[in-house]
Design a protein around this motif. Sequence first.
Motif, short mmCIF file in Angstrom:
data_model
loop_
_atom_site.label_atom_id
_atom_site.label_comp_id
_atom_site.label_asym_id
_atom_site.label_seq_id
_atom_site.Cartn_x
_atom_site.Cartn_y
_atom_site.Cartn_z
N VAL A 543 0.78 -1.31 0.08
CA VAL A 543 -0.04 0.13 0.14
C VAL A 543 0.93 1.24 0.06
CG1 VAL A 543 -1.66 1.09 1.32
CG2 VAL A 543 -1.78 -1.26 1.18
N SER A 544 1.76 1.05 0.96
CA SER A 544 2.87 2.48 0.72
C SER A 544 4.08 2.36 -0.47
CB SER A 544 3.63 2.39 2.21
OG SER A 544 4.23 1.37 2.80
N GLY A 545 3.95 1.34 -0.93
CA GLY A 545 4.88 1.31 -2.28
C GLY A 545 5.98 0.22 -1.79
N GLY A 546 5.83 -0.51 -0.87
CA GLY A 546 6.70 -1.54 -0.52
C GLY A 546 6.75 -2.80 -1.44
N SER A 547 7.90 -3.70 -1.46
CA SER A 547 7.84 -4.89 -2.09
C SER A 547 8.39 -5.87 -1.62
CB SER A 547 8.26 -4.67 -3.82
OG SER A 547 8.25 -5.96 -4.40
N THR A 548 7.94 -7.11 -1.13
CA THR A 548 8.62 -8.11 -0.44
C THR A 548 9.66 -8.84 -1.62
OG1 THR A 548 6.85 -8.31 1.14
CG2 THR A 548 8.54 -10.04 0.73
N ALA A 549 10.81 -9.05 -1.03
CA ALA A 549 11.68 -9.78 -1.84
C ALA A 549 11.72 -11.19 -1.49
CB ALA A 549 13.29 -9.29 -1.68
N PHE A 550 10.82 -11.91 -2.11
CA PHE A 550 10.46 -13.46 -1.90
C PHE A 550 11.63 -14.18 -1.72
CE2 PHE A 550 5.84 -12.39 -3.28
CZ PHE A 550 5.58 -12.26 -1.98
N HIS A 551 12.70 -13.80 -2.92
CA HIS A 551 13.99 -14.67 -2.86
C HIS A 551 14.84 -14.54 -1.87
CE1 HIS A 551 14.92 -10.92 -4.60
NE2 HIS A 551 16.15 -11.18 -4.30
N LYS A 552 14.60 -13.46 -1.19
CA LYS A 552 15.36 -13.18 0.14
C LYS A 552 14.92 -13.72 1.69
CE LYS A 552 17.64 -8.95 -1.43
NZ LYS A 552 17.93 -7.59 -1.05
#
Length: 607
Positions: A543-552
């Motif tokens: 919602v605030s622009g973040g993105s989870t790095a699933f590979h990390k």
Amino acid sequence: MTAREAVSNLREVQYNAWEEREEWVHENYRDIARARQEPDWEANMKKMLKETQERAVNRKLTGVTKGAHRSLDWIEVPIGTWFYSHSKKEIYKYDRGVFECYAAISPSPGLIPDAPWRFYTHHHLKVPHDDIVRAQKEEKEEMIILTAVEQPSVIWRTVNDTSEIEKLLLERNSRHLRQAEMEEGKCHDPLIRQMKMNHGVDMMEEVLSGTIDIPEATDEIIVAWIRAHKQTEAEIKLPPITGAISTEEFQKAFAVVSEHTSSSPSGLHYSLWKCLAKDDAIAEWLAIMMSLPFLHGFINERWQRVIDVMLEKKQGNRKIHMLRIIALLEADFNTALKILFSQRLIQSAEKAGLCEEQWGSRKNRMALDPAMRNMITFEYGRYMRIVIAMFAADLTACFDRMFPSLSNTAAGKFGMDAKVLLARGKIMKNMRRQVRTGHGVSRESYGNEQIEPEIAGELQGKGDVAILYCLQSSITMNAHAILFPEMVLPSPANERAIKKRNDGYVDDVNTWAGEMELDLGVEESVMYDLQQRAQGLTNLNEVSGGSTAFHKCACQILLWKSNGVTLEINEEIGDLGMVLVDAKGAPSKKQCSDHRNRIKALDTIWR
């Protein structure tokens, strides 16, 4: 004197700087102390000498451990546009200095084909694997089809021409800071777009008072995130933080800053400001001039110029996508942000009460504190013989994906005046950014253009960025609390209990789930609960622009089995895991491991 001789003399002076400073202290400090009538000048001189010697030692140790600093006079860029990784089963598109990663379409969640040829059409930015090779593709409306993969070959070329380096870096930084606006995510919801209008100031009062009109069809994630912005009674009672900076604050801020701090594209270095701040009359006048934009919400045009300094994330790696951006702002602008946000705002927020699950960018807190809580939580599970699972998440390009307009709303929640936020927002939106390399500062610049997506990012190196992320993350975790119950760990006597959902340090957050009763199939129930909680936090960050790095990310669980006499830890995790999806629904499976395995979480490697 020739240029070569001048450079040689400069290096010699720099090399002997600390020894010469020590000699100067010995020769001159006594006379200076007598003129100032300092009674304990000998103790002060010994203190200064000790500090000088410690700095010299620290500087040498830094040079030994990190290597000599080298200016960025060459970079590496890829040869080609499309690439494929055999190990990761992903395709990558090189676009203006960054790599867009496209995941393979899987027949079932978490199952990746051995030789995928169909890929999703949406992307996220990612550092490609070292085994990438050039590839060819065909783009369809619903998918990207991999048509050919070339044999391994040289795919990087070195660029050392000044104009080409500057052009490539300007394009790269512009593209990198637009990633949040260009990628799919909940930050593009119409209601969130409304909140961002006019630098977040127009709807701020409605959001903070809880009177904002939310359509019934709005996603529950967005509803919870907006509701978490509503001011509590303690926050309503906070005194407003205006843009007026006192003479005392001005002088104190410049007194503590190091002269070695790089700053000021205009050339007004910290040394000059430190000298000016020592004169009370001048300091009073400059404090007023510094305050005016924040008191009336207008732009100081000098503050709009920024220089991007490019640093190596890993020593010796100059691949263009692996360079870090550190912003150099005008010294007085950055100092004002430190006073208003890093001093006043965080004190106000701590007084009202921040979410206790966020440990980063807060006084007297460090990464080892939540890491210790992680260890104690699993220790509790071993002592009480219960099932506990943890998901360790990491975000992509943390500060570079923040929207200043949404950061303003978070700051307003804790009392920051709207005029301060309006001035800050206007300045950031109108910034023109140059790049500095080993060849100097570029003549060309980049910034927000009408035909391009909006540049986001709070600029690493800016005085308010860490505090703003802390506030925004605290609000996100409070929204998570609206959607998900706490994990309750009662004391052995059942008199008290630990209640928790997450442990976070800046953008590294561990999410928890557990079950006190060891029933048949309880591990599946715990993993399902953890998956829901982790997916919820992933969506809230979007919602605030973040993105989870699933590979990390990583997943751990504490399991038990019976040996016929008692319970013992079960190291055979089997196929336990969880499937998370990105903004477009593409699945990513995280396989669980034993809780005693070494993982990287909360910026620490622990087990």
